[in-house]
Design a protein around this motif. Structure first.
Motif, PDB file in Angstrom:
ATOM      1  N   THR A   7      -4.965   1.987  -9.638  1.00 40.58           N
ATOM      2  CA  THR A   7      -4.466   2.424  -8.333  1.00 40.58           C
ATOM      3  C   THR A   7      -3.532   1.384  -7.735  1.00 40.58           C
ATOM      4  OG1 THR A   7      -6.517   3.657  -7.937  1.00 40.58           O
ATOM      5  CG2 THR A   7      -5.148   3.169  -6.025  1.00 40.58           C
ATOM      6  N   GLU A   8      -3.916   0.128  -7.848  1.00 38.94           N
ATOM      7  CA  GLU A   8      -3.070  -0.950  -7.341  1.00 38.94           C
ATOM      8  C   GLU A   8      -1.720  -0.968  -8.069  1.00 38.94           C
ATOM      9  OE1 GLU A   8      -3.565  -5.694  -6.474  1.00 38.94           O
ATOM     10  OE2 GLU A   8      -4.147  -4.950  -8.445  1.00 38.94           O
TER      11      GLU A   8
ATOM     12  N   SER B 192       4.426  -0.755  -5.653  1.00 33.90           N
ATOM     13  CA  SER B 192       5.848  -0.668  -5.338  1.00 33.90           C
ATOM     14  C   SER B 192       6.127   0.277  -4.178  1.00 33.90           C
ATOM     15  CB  SER B 192       6.627  -0.203  -6.575  1.00 33.90           C
ATOM     16  OG  SER B 192       6.197   1.092  -6.969  1.00 33.90           O
ATOM     17  N   VAL B 193       5.092   0.961  -3.697  1.00 37.21           N
ATOM     18  CA  VAL B 193       5.257   1.944  -2.620  1.00 37.21           C
ATOM     19  C   VAL B 193       4.749   1.399  -1.289  1.00 37.21           C
ATOM     20  CG1 VAL B 193       4.659   4.270  -1.844  1.00 37.21           C
ATOM     21  CG2 VAL B 193       5.020   3.815  -4.287  1.00 37.21           C
ATOM     22  N   LEU B 194       3.624   0.681  -1.323  1.00 38.22           N
ATOM     23  CA  LEU B 194       2.979   0.198  -0.107  1.00 38.22           C
ATOM     24  C   LEU B 194       3.114  -1.320   0.018  1.00 38.22           C
ATOM     25  CD1 LEU B 194      -0.356   2.245  -0.312  1.00 38.22           C
ATOM     26  CD2 LEU B 194       1.740   2.847   0.921  1.00 38.22           C
TER      27      LEU B 194
ATOM     28  N   LEU C  80      -1.191  -2.480   3.622  1.00 41.20           N
ATOM     29  CA  LEU C  80      -1.488  -1.063   3.433  1.00 41.20           C
ATOM     30  C   LEU C  80      -2.113  -0.808   2.065  1.00 41.20           C
ATOM     31  CD1 LEU C  80       1.621   0.742   5.002  1.00 41.20           C
ATOM     32  CD2 LEU C  80      -0.706   0.577   5.914  1.00 41.20           C
ATOM     33  N   LEU C  81      -1.649  -1.521   1.065  1.00 44.65           N
ATOM     34  CA  LEU C  81      -2.221  -1.372  -0.269  1.00 44.65           C
ATOM     35  C   LEU C  81      -3.678  -1.827  -0.278  1.00 44.65           C
ATOM     36  CD1 LEU C  81      -1.989  -0.724  -3.255  1.00 44.65           C
ATOM     37  CD2 LEU C  81      -1.004  -3.007  -3.621  1.00 44.65           C
ATOM     38  N   ALA C  82      -3.962  -2.929   0.405  1.00 43.48           N
ATOM     39  CA  ALA C  82      -5.339  -3.426   0.467  1.00 43.48           C
ATOM     40  C   ALA C  82      -6.256  -2.417   1.152  1.00 43.48           C
ATOM     41  CB  ALA C  82      -5.382  -4.763   1.205  1.00 43.48           C
TER      42      ALA C  82
END
Length: 241
Positions: free
Chosen positions: A48-49, A54-56, A60-62
């Motif tokens: 998922t990471e 490259s998007v978040l 926000l990714l965390a």
């Protein structure tokens, strides 16, 4: 394969069969699979990471990873964190503390504990460098929950008592070997992270002995969560040094 299915069904939201989650004796026999299921959860998080980096942006990714993590596991151990905190920090007798832990309602201490765990995971993941912490934390957390679950129970009946009837020494050795292989593959940073996770697991277990007279299923769940936090924090600090 039934033992693997039991472990997956209990530790994740995947509905592999119609059996009840409360068959804890059978679940104890699936102990060797707990770290493996944890590793699979970690692999999903790493993928998922990789897909979203490259998007978040990092914060926000965390947050997304923590939400995926909690959703995939059904919040099983987060519930243990809340019940554990509500029980051990209550100014009351042992019996009352255990009674509060059985109550499905979340109290003030429980809410604070859940928020703390989620914020610590999110903050640590912002500083995650290479995904090793994400891969390792779910596996080691579930291994430590097993080590806690075999300690003296706080009650004569309950989940831990039934689990102990199913858990064998061979199963614990197999689970430990699986973790050792994973740690060896990930390097010295993983060794230090696991040592920190074991330390906080001992702290949780000691608090349970003093305040509750022994361990419960909620204590094992809480140990899993704080061990995961410890591993993520260790890798985050390592990335900054």
């Amino acid at each position: 394969m039934r033992s693997l299915a039991n472990a997956i069904r209990f530790l994740t939201i995947l509905p592999l069969s119609q059996r009840e989650r409360s068959e804890h004796i059978a679940l104890g026999k699936s102990a060797p699979w707990f770290p493996i299921v944890g590793l699979a959860i970690g692999a999903v998080l790493v993928l998922t990471e990789w897909a979203l980096r490259s998007v978040l942006n990092p914060p926000l990714l965390a947050v997304t990873l923590v939400v995926v993590w909690a959703t995939l596991t059904g919040g099983l151990h987060l519930d243990g964190v809340a019940d554990f905190a509500d029980g051990v920090f209550l100014a009351a007798e042992k019996e009352r503390r255990l009674e509060v832990m059985r109550d499905p309602a979340i109290g003030g201490f429980g809410a604070i504990a859940i928020v703390f765990v989620l914020l610590m995971k999110t903050g640590a993941l912002v500083g995650e460098a290479d995904g090793r912490g994400l891969l390792l934390a779910p596996a080691i957390g579930r291994w430590i929950s097993l080590l806690v679950a075999i300690q003296k129970p706080a009650k004569a009946t309950g989940m831990v008592v039934e689990l102990q009837r199913g858990i064998t020494r061979r199963g614990l050795v197999a689970a430990s070997l699986a973790c050792a292989v994973l740690v060896g593959f990930l390097g010295w940073g993983a060794v230090l992270a696991v040592l920190l996770a074991m330390l906080v697991g001992v702290v949780v277990m000691r608090m349970a002995r003093v305040r509750l007279g022994g361990v419960t299923g909620d204590v094992a769940g809480a140990a899993c969560e704080v061990a995961e936090v410890a591993i993520l924090v260790a890798f985050s600090l390592g990335a900054r040094s």
